[in-house]
Design a protein around this motif. Structure first.
Motif, PDB file in Angstrom:
ATOM      1  N   ASN A  89       2.102  15.167 -48.424  1.00 29.38           N
ATOM      2  CA  ASN A  89       1.251  16.100 -47.698  1.00 29.38           C
ATOM      3  C   ASN A  89      -0.010  15.438 -47.148  1.00 29.38           C
ATOM      4  N   ASN A  90      -0.067  14.111 -47.203  1.00 27.83           N
ATOM      5  CA  ASN A  90      -1.232  13.395 -46.670  1.00 27.83           C
ATOM      6  C   ASN A  90      -1.111  13.305 -45.155  1.00 27.83           C
ATOM      7  N   PRO A  91      -2.119  13.794 -44.412  1.00 26.85           N
ATOM      8  CA  PRO A  91      -2.032  13.752 -42.943  1.00 26.85           C
ATOM      9  C   PRO A  91      -1.955  12.335 -42.391  1.00 26.85           C
ATOM     10  N   LEU A  92      -2.458  11.352 -43.141  1.00 28.63           N
ATOM     11  CA  LEU A  92      -2.376   9.970 -42.668  1.00 28.63           C
ATOM     12  C   LEU A  92      -0.933   9.478 -42.667  1.00 28.63           C
ATOM     13  N   LEU A  93      -0.148   9.909 -43.665  1.00 29.29           N
ATOM     14  CA  LEU A  93       1.267   9.527 -43.694  1.00 29.29           C
ATOM     15  C   LEU A  93       2.023  10.198 -42.551  1.00 29.29           C
ATOM     16  N   ARG A  94       1.782  11.480 -42.361  1.00 30.54           N
ATOM     17  CA  ARG A  94       2.447  12.199 -41.263  1.00 30.54           C
ATOM     18  C   ARG A  94       2.076  11.564 -39.924  1.00 30.54           C
ATOM     19  N   ASP A  95       0.814  11.198 -39.773  1.00 29.53           N
ATOM     20  CA  ASP A  95       0.370  10.582 -38.515  1.00 29.53           C
ATOM     21  C   ASP A  95       1.042   9.232 -38.301  1.00 29.53           C
ATOM     22  N   ARG A  96       1.151   8.423 -39.369  1.00 26.35           N
ATOM     23  CA  ARG A  96       1.770   7.105 -39.205  1.00 26.35           C
ATOM     24  C   ARG A  96       3.231   7.218 -38.812  1.00 26.35           C
ATOM     25  N   VAL A  97       3.941   8.155 -39.441  1.00 25.03           N
ATOM     26  CA  VAL A  97       5.348   8.357 -39.104  1.00 25.03           C
ATOM     27  C   VAL A  97       5.480   8.862 -37.674  1.00 25.03           C
ATOM     28  N   ALA A  98       4.610   9.813 -37.296  1.00 25.55           N
ATOM     29  CA  ALA A  98       4.658  10.354 -35.936  1.00 25.55           C
ATOM     30  C   ALA A  98       4.358   9.270 -34.905  1.00 25.55           C
ATOM     31  N   ARG A  99       3.435   8.375 -35.232  1.00 24.97           N
ATOM     32  CA  ARG A  99       3.114   7.286 -34.309  1.00 24.97           C
ATOM     33  C   ARG A  99       4.301   6.349 -34.121  1.00 24.97           C
ATOM     34  N   GLN A 100       5.062   6.155 -35.171  1.00 26.18           N
ATOM     35  CA  GLN A 100       6.255   5.331 -35.043  1.00 26.18           C
ATOM     36  C   GLN A 100       7.307   6.024 -34.186  1.00 26.18           C
ATOM     37  N   LEU A 101       7.402   7.342 -34.333  1.00 26.09           N
ATOM     38  CA  LEU A 101       8.449   8.084 -33.656  1.00 26.09           C
ATOM     39  C   LEU A 101       8.169   8.296 -32.171  1.00 26.09           C
ATOM     40  N   GLY A 102       6.910   8.507 -31.814  1.00 30.91           N
ATOM     41  CA  GLY A 102       6.560   8.870 -30.441  1.00 30.91           C
ATOM     42  C   GLY A 102       7.250   8.048 -29.363  1.00 30.91           C
ATOM     43  N   PRO A 103       7.135   6.711 -29.388  1.00 30.93           N
ATOM     44  CA  PRO A 103       7.712   5.905 -28.309  1.00 30.93           C
ATOM     45  C   PRO A 103       9.228   5.713 -28.406  1.00 30.93           C
ATOM     46  N   ILE A 104       9.855   6.079 -29.535  1.00 28.62           N
ATOM     47  CA  ILE A 104      11.279   5.766 -29.701  1.00 28.62           C
ATOM     48  C   ILE A 104      12.151   7.005 -29.813  1.00 28.62           C
ATOM     49  N   ALA A 105      11.570   8.178 -30.047  1.00 31.20           N
ATOM     50  CA  ALA A 105      12.363   9.395 -30.235  1.00 31.20           C
ATOM     51  C   ALA A 105      13.145   9.730 -28.964  1.00 31.20           C
ATOM     52  N   ARG A 106      14.384  10.209 -29.159  1.00 34.14           N
ATOM     53  CA  ARG A 106      15.246  10.586 -28.037  1.00 34.14           C
ATOM     54  C   ARG A 106      15.799  11.996 -28.263  1.00 34.14           C
ATOM     55  N   TYR A 107      16.137  12.646 -27.150  1.00 32.52           N
ATOM     56  CA  TYR A 107      16.780  13.959 -27.233  1.00 32.52           C
ATOM     57  C   TYR A 107      18.214  13.799 -27.727  1.00 32.52           C
ATOM     58  N   ARG A 108      18.677  14.796 -28.470  1.00 33.63           N
ATOM     59  CA  ARG A 108      20.013  14.713 -29.044  1.00 33.63           C
ATOM     60  C   ARG A 108      21.083  15.317 -28.147  1.00 33.63           C
ATOM     61  N   GLY A 109      20.760  16.387 -27.451  1.00 23.70           N
ATOM     62  CA  GLY A 109      21.756  17.057 -26.629  1.00 23.70           C
ATOM     63  C   GLY A 109      21.175  17.616 -25.353  1.00 23.70           C
ATOM     64  N   GLY A 110      22.009  18.364 -24.627  1.00 20.77           N
ATOM     65  CA  GLY A 110      21.574  18.966 -23.380  1.00 20.77           C
ATOM     66  C   GLY A 110      21.519  17.990 -22.234  1.00 20.77           C
ATOM     67  N   SER A 111      20.835  18.401 -21.167  1.00 20.91           N
ATOM     68  CA  SER A 111      20.758  17.571 -19.972  1.00 20.91           C
ATOM     69  C   SER A 111      19.957  16.292 -20.186  1.00 20.91           C
ATOM     70  N   LYS A 112      19.134  16.257 -21.229  1.00 23.73           N
ATOM     71  CA  LYS A 112      18.306  15.081 -21.505  1.00 23.73           C
ATOM     72  C   LYS A 112      18.850  14.244 -22.662  1.00 23.73           C
ATOM     73  N   ALA A 113      20.096  14.428 -23.010  1.00 27.44           N
ATOM     74  CA  ALA A 113      20.681  13.725 -24.153  1.00 27.44           C
ATOM     75  C   ALA A 113      20.478  12.219 -24.041  1.00 27.44           C
ATOM     76  N   HIS A 114      19.988  11.631 -25.135  1.00 26.46           N
ATOM     77  CA  HIS A 114      19.758  10.188 -25.285  1.00 26.46           C
ATOM     78  C   HIS A 114      18.574   9.669 -24.455  1.00 26.46           C
ATOM     79  N   LYS A 115      17.868  10.566 -23.774  1.00 29.34           N
ATOM     80  CA  LYS A 115      16.683  10.134 -23.025  1.00 29.34           C
ATOM     81  C   LYS A 115      15.454  10.154 -23.932  1.00 29.34           C
ATOM     82  N   LEU A 116      14.494   9.275 -23.651  1.00 29.19           N
ATOM     83  CA  LEU A 116      13.283   9.186 -24.465  1.00 29.19           C
ATOM     84  C   LEU A 116      12.408  10.425 -24.288  1.00 29.19           C
ATOM     85  N   VAL A 117      11.769  10.820 -25.369  1.00 31.03           N
ATOM     86  CA  VAL A 117      10.869  11.970 -25.356  1.00 31.03           C
ATOM     87  C   VAL A 117       9.514  11.588 -24.758  1.00 31.03           C
TER      88      VAL A 117
END
Length: 333
Positions: A89-117
Motif C-alpha cells: 500500500n506504499n504509494p512509492l511502490l505503486r508509482d515505481r511500478v506504474a512508471r515501469q508500465l507507462g512506456p511499455i503497456a499495450r492494449y489487449r483487444g479491440g481495434s488497438k490490440a497490441h498497440k502501445l498505451v
C-alpha cells in the motif's frame, strides 16, 4: 600463570593462522584451479580484454537496442545490495511500478490490440491543463521523490525558489517548524506554480546547445515523451478502468530481493523483443521480421532453467545476451 598465558597466546596465534591464512588460502587455491572463472568473480570482458561486468551482478541498460534488466531498488549498486522493503500500500511502490508500465503497456483487444498505451496517455495529459498540480497535491511524497531523484531536478526547484519569494514565504508561514526549507520541501508549491505557467506540460530533463557549442542538461516543459507516459500512467488508468491491457511479466516491474539479479525470464525477454528487433533492423537496414526471428532464436538458445531445467522457469542473462547482440549486429571494425 605465565604458562597459562603462553598456552592461550599460542592457541590464539594458531587459530589466527589456520582460520585467517591457511584455510582461506587453501580454498582460494582450489577454487582458482577447479573454478578459475567463478573464483575471479565471473567477469565478462569486451573485445579489448577489459572487464565490463559480471555474469552474477546486474547493470543498467537503457538503449533501445538492448534488453533491460529487472528494476533495482539500489540502482544496481553492488555495494548496497538490498530491497526497498516498500509495502503493497506504499504509494512509492505503486508509482515505481506504474512508471515501469507507462512506456511499455499495450492494449489487449479491440481495434488497438497490441498497440502501445503511451500515445493515448500523452493525448489525455495534454487535455488536462491542471493535472500536474493535482498530481503533486494528491501525492506529495511522489513530488518530493521527483525532486530528490536527480540533482538537476533539485537545482530547478532552487532556481524557482530564488524567484518566488512570496510563495516560499507562504509555505514557511504554513510550516513554521521548517524555516529553511530544502528543495524537496517545496516540491508541491513548485509543481503548482509550474502547472499555472506551463499548462499541459511537465518539467523534464532535456539537452540544449550553449553559445559556446557545448551541450548542457536543463529542465524544460514537455507534453509528450516517456516521462509523461511513466508519471501519469497510473492516473490515466484510474480514469480508464475498463481498458483491457496485456499482462506484463512480473519481473519487468518488480525488483528482486537483492536489486542485482542478472537474469530476466524468457517471457520478459520476449516482451521486449519487438522494440529491440525494430531498433537493430533500423541500425543495420535489414528486414525487421528477419531480425526478429534471429533474435528470437538467440533467446531460446541461451535460455536456461535452474538446476538443468529441474526447477523454475527459463532465464536469460541480460549482460550475455546484450553482448551477443552487439557481436552479431555491431561487429568490430
Amino acid at each position: 600463570m605465565t604458562s597459562h598465558l603462553r598456552a592461550n597466546l599460542w592457541l590464539f596465534a594458531l587459530s589466527l593462522l589456520l582460520c585467517c591464512v591457511i584455510y582461506p588460502g587453501l580454498l582460494l587455491g582450489i577454487a582458482r584451479v577447479a573454478f578459475p572463472n567463478q573464483a575471479e568473480g565471473s567477469l565478462v570482458f569486451d573485445r579489448e580484454g577489459k572487464p565490463i561486468g559480471s555474469r552474477l551482478i546486474a547493470q543498467p541498460f537503457t538503449a533501445d537496442e538492448f534488453f533491460q534488466p529487472r528494476p533495482s531498488a539500489v540502482s544496481y549498486n553492488a555495494a548496497a545490495s538490498g530491497a526497498s522493503n516498500w509495502g503493497a500500500n506504499n504509494p512509492l511502490l505503486r508509482d515505481r511500478v506504474a512508471r515501469q508500465l507507462g512506456p511499455i503497456a499495450r492494449y489487449r483487444g479491440g481495434s488497438k490490440a497490441h498497440k502501445l498505451v503511451g500515445p493515448d496517455i500523452e493525448q489525455w495529459f495534454q487535455q488536462k491543463p491542471g493535472i500536474v498540480a493535482q498530481w503533486a497535491q494528491a501525492h506529495p511524497s511522489l513530488a518530493r521523490n521527483w525532486v530528490t531523484s536527480d540533482t538537476l531536478n533539485s537545482d530547478a526547484v532552487l532556481t524557482w525558489k530564488a524567484g518566488h519569494a512570496a510563495e516560499v514565504a507562504r509555505w514557511i508561514s504554513e510550516n513554521p517548524d521548517t524555516p529553511e526549507p530544502k528543495p524537496e520541501d517545496l516540491a508541491v508549491p513548485y509543481f503548482v506554480d509550474f502547472s499555472k505557467s506551463h499548462a499541459g506540460a511537465f518539467p523534464v530533463a532535456s539537452e540544449r546547445k550553449t553559445t559556446d557549442g557545448k551541450t548542457e542538461k536543463t529542465i524544460a516543459p514537455a507534453s509528450a515523451g516517456p516521462e509523461i507516459q511513466s508519471t501519469f500512467f497510473d492516473l490515466w488508468l484510474q480514469e480508464h478502468p475498463k481498458e483491457e491491457l496485456e499482462s506484463v511479466p512480473a519481473d519487468m516491474v518488480m525488483a528482486s530481493g537483492s536489486g542485482l539479479d542478472p537474469h530476466i525470464t524468457l517471457k520478459n525477454a520476449l516482451y521486449q523483443l519487438e522494440r529491440i528487433a525494430a531498433k537493430w533492423a533500423s541500425e543495420t537496414r535489414r528486414d525487421p521480421s528477419q531480425v526478429r526471428g534471429e533474435i528470437d532464436q538467440m533467446l531460446h538458445e541461451k535460455a536456461r532453467a535452474p538446476f538443468g531445467g529441474l526447477a523454475g522457469v527459463e532465464l536469460i542473462n541480460v549482460l550475455e545476451i546484450n553482448l551477443a547482440l552487439r557481436e552479431r549486429y555491431r561487429p568490430a571494425r
